[in-house]
Design an enzyme around this catalytic site. Structure first.
Site, PDB file in Angstrom:
ATOM      1  N   ASP A  59       0.831  -1.199   0.000  1.00 13.87           N
ATOM      2  CA  ASP A  59       0.000   0.000   0.000  1.00 13.87           C
ATOM      3  C   ASP A  59       0.869   1.252   0.000  1.00 13.87           C
ATOM      4  O   ASP A  59       2.093   1.181   0.128  1.00 13.87           O
ATOM      5  CB  ASP A  59      -0.947   0.002   1.199  1.00 13.87           C
ATOM      6  CG  ASP A  59      -0.289  -0.512   2.488  1.00 13.87           C
ATOM      7  OD1 ASP A  59       0.909  -0.255   2.680  1.00 13.87           O
ATOM      8  OD2 ASP A  59      -0.975  -1.151   3.292  1.00 13.87           O
ATOM      9  N   ASP A  76      -8.240  -3.488  14.347  1.00 14.27           N
ATOM     10  CA  ASP A  76      -9.604  -3.710  13.875  1.00 14.27           C
ATOM     11  C   ASP A  76      -9.678  -4.822  12.832  1.00 14.27           C
ATOM     12  O   ASP A  76     -10.696  -5.000  12.176  1.00 14.27           O
ATOM     13  CB  ASP A  76     -10.200  -2.420  13.314  1.00 14.27           C
ATOM     14  CG  ASP A  76      -9.388  -1.847  12.152  1.00 14.27           C
ATOM     15  OD1 ASP A  76      -8.378  -2.478  11.750  1.00 14.27           O
ATOM     16  OD2 ASP A  76      -9.745  -0.766  11.650  1.00 14.27           O
ATOM     17  N   HIS A 135      -7.784  -5.147  10.037  1.00 15.39           N
ATOM     18  CA  HIS A 135      -7.451  -4.857   8.637  1.00 15.39           C
ATOM     19  C   HIS A 135      -6.094  -5.441   8.283  1.00 15.39           C
ATOM     20  O   HIS A 135      -5.211  -5.571   9.120  1.00 15.39           O
ATOM     21  CB  HIS A 135      -7.499  -3.348   8.349  1.00 15.39           C
ATOM     22  CG  HIS A 135      -6.378  -2.545   8.926  1.00 15.39           C
ATOM     23  ND1 HIS A 135      -6.542  -1.684   9.988  1.00 15.39           N
ATOM     24  CD2 HIS A 135      -5.072  -2.461   8.581  1.00 15.39           C
ATOM     25  CE1 HIS A 135      -5.396  -1.094  10.263  1.00 15.39           C
ATOM     26  NE2 HIS A 135      -4.468  -1.553   9.430  1.00 15.39           N
ATOM     27  N   GLU A 164      -9.812  -1.728   5.237  1.00 11.02           N
ATOM     28  CA  GLU A 164     -10.502  -1.433   6.480  1.00 11.02           C
ATOM     29  C   GLU A 164     -11.768  -2.294   6.627  1.00 11.02           C
ATOM     30  O   GLU A 164     -12.241  -2.877   5.652  1.00 11.02           O
ATOM     31  CB  GLU A 164     -10.879   0.054   6.511  1.00 11.02           C
ATOM     32  CG  GLU A 164      -9.703   1.017   6.393  1.00 11.02           C
ATOM     33  CD  GLU A 164      -8.895   1.148   7.674  1.00 11.02           C
ATOM     34  OE1 GLU A 164      -8.877   0.210   8.494  1.00 11.02           O
ATOM     35  OE2 GLU A 164      -8.272   2.202   7.866  1.00 11.02           O
TER      36      GLU A 164
END
Length: 260
Positions: free
Chosen positions: A66, A135, A137, A142
């Site tokens: 990314d 979370d 990801h 996400e």
């Protein structure tokens, strides 16, 4: 999915051993590169093996997971610069053999499509390093991301920006709001996934990844469908695993020659 529970200092060694074995066997291998504290320890170990044992990256290809959108080309937290400092410039890796999505492109959608083509043209990723967010990801996929998603533009959650503020002098306002990221579908095409997680703050995400239902609410759970996924966790990150004793038993009885 193979789950390995070991002291934190051993996890990077295990991941580096898998990468070294791949490069010794296939010098032109394609590696998927992640950023963050856990992968950086793997890069330290690989750099040591390059300096002391002659491990070569000269024929290998690298593709980043990314990139932030809009960070200046010389910004130290631009992921292309982070990867250069963490590993590429510490070994014999030609600069043009390591690629990332172009977060400064005038047409971001076209840049994402071009990145997908570049990975495919290289023959796909042989081994993909991954971390996991609190979370759930992976890369910047996400919660709510499509499990079939491809490289695309994503809006970062407030939680991710808060978590990453430590790299921006603790100022969340300096953290970009958007990124380009490989999609979950893209990541799942890598032939071997190696995910590292340490610390109690990752325990719930690791529990969901390994033992929870597959759900877009916990994007990493898509890895349950992968035929060769390895999850390397320390005791703290494994503290919520219901089958931890079984994972230990399975790994302890694994033949030494088999590797990850």
């Amino acid at each position: 999915m193979e789950v390995v529970i070991a002291p934190a200092q051993e996890l990077a060694v295990l991941a580096a051993e898998a990468i070294e074995a791949l490069l010794r066997r296939r010098p032109q291998a394609v590696l998927g590169l992640a950023t963050g504290s856990s992968p950086s320890q793997v890069y330290d170990e690989l750099a040591r093996r390059h300096a002391e044992g002659g491990l070569s990256f000269a024929r290998a290809r690298g593709f980043m997971l990314d990139e932030y959108v809009g960070l200046a080309a010389d910004h130290p937290e631009r992921y292309r610069n982070v990867i250069a400092a963490d590993i590429a410039e510490r070994v014999d890796w030609p600069a043009d053999q390591v690629q990332g999505p172009d977060g400064l492109a005038s047409d971001l959608s076209a840049a994402c499509a071009a990145y997908e083509r570049a990975i495919a043209d290289a023959g796909g990723v042989d081994l993909q390093l991954l971390g996991i967010g609190t979370d759930g990801h992976i890369a910047f996929n996400e919660p709510g991301s499509s499990l079939a998603s491809r490289t695309r533009i994503k809006t970062l959650t407030t939680q991710t920006r808060v978590d990453n503020a430590r790299f921006f002098d603790g100022d969340v306002e300096q953290v970009p709001t958007h990124c380009l990221t490989q999609g979950l579908g893209t990541i799942m095409e890598a032939r071997h996934l190696v995910l590292l997680a340490t610390g109690r703050h990752k325990a719930e995400a690791v529990h969901q990844l390994v033992e929870g239902p597959v759900s877009a609410l916990w994007p990493a759970t898509v890895m349950q469908f992968h035929p060769h996924a390895t999850v390397l966790v320390d005791e703290a990150a494994a503290s919520r695993l219901q089958l931890a004793s079984y994972y230990r038993q399975t790994y302890d009885s694994k033949p030494a020659w088999q590797g990850l």
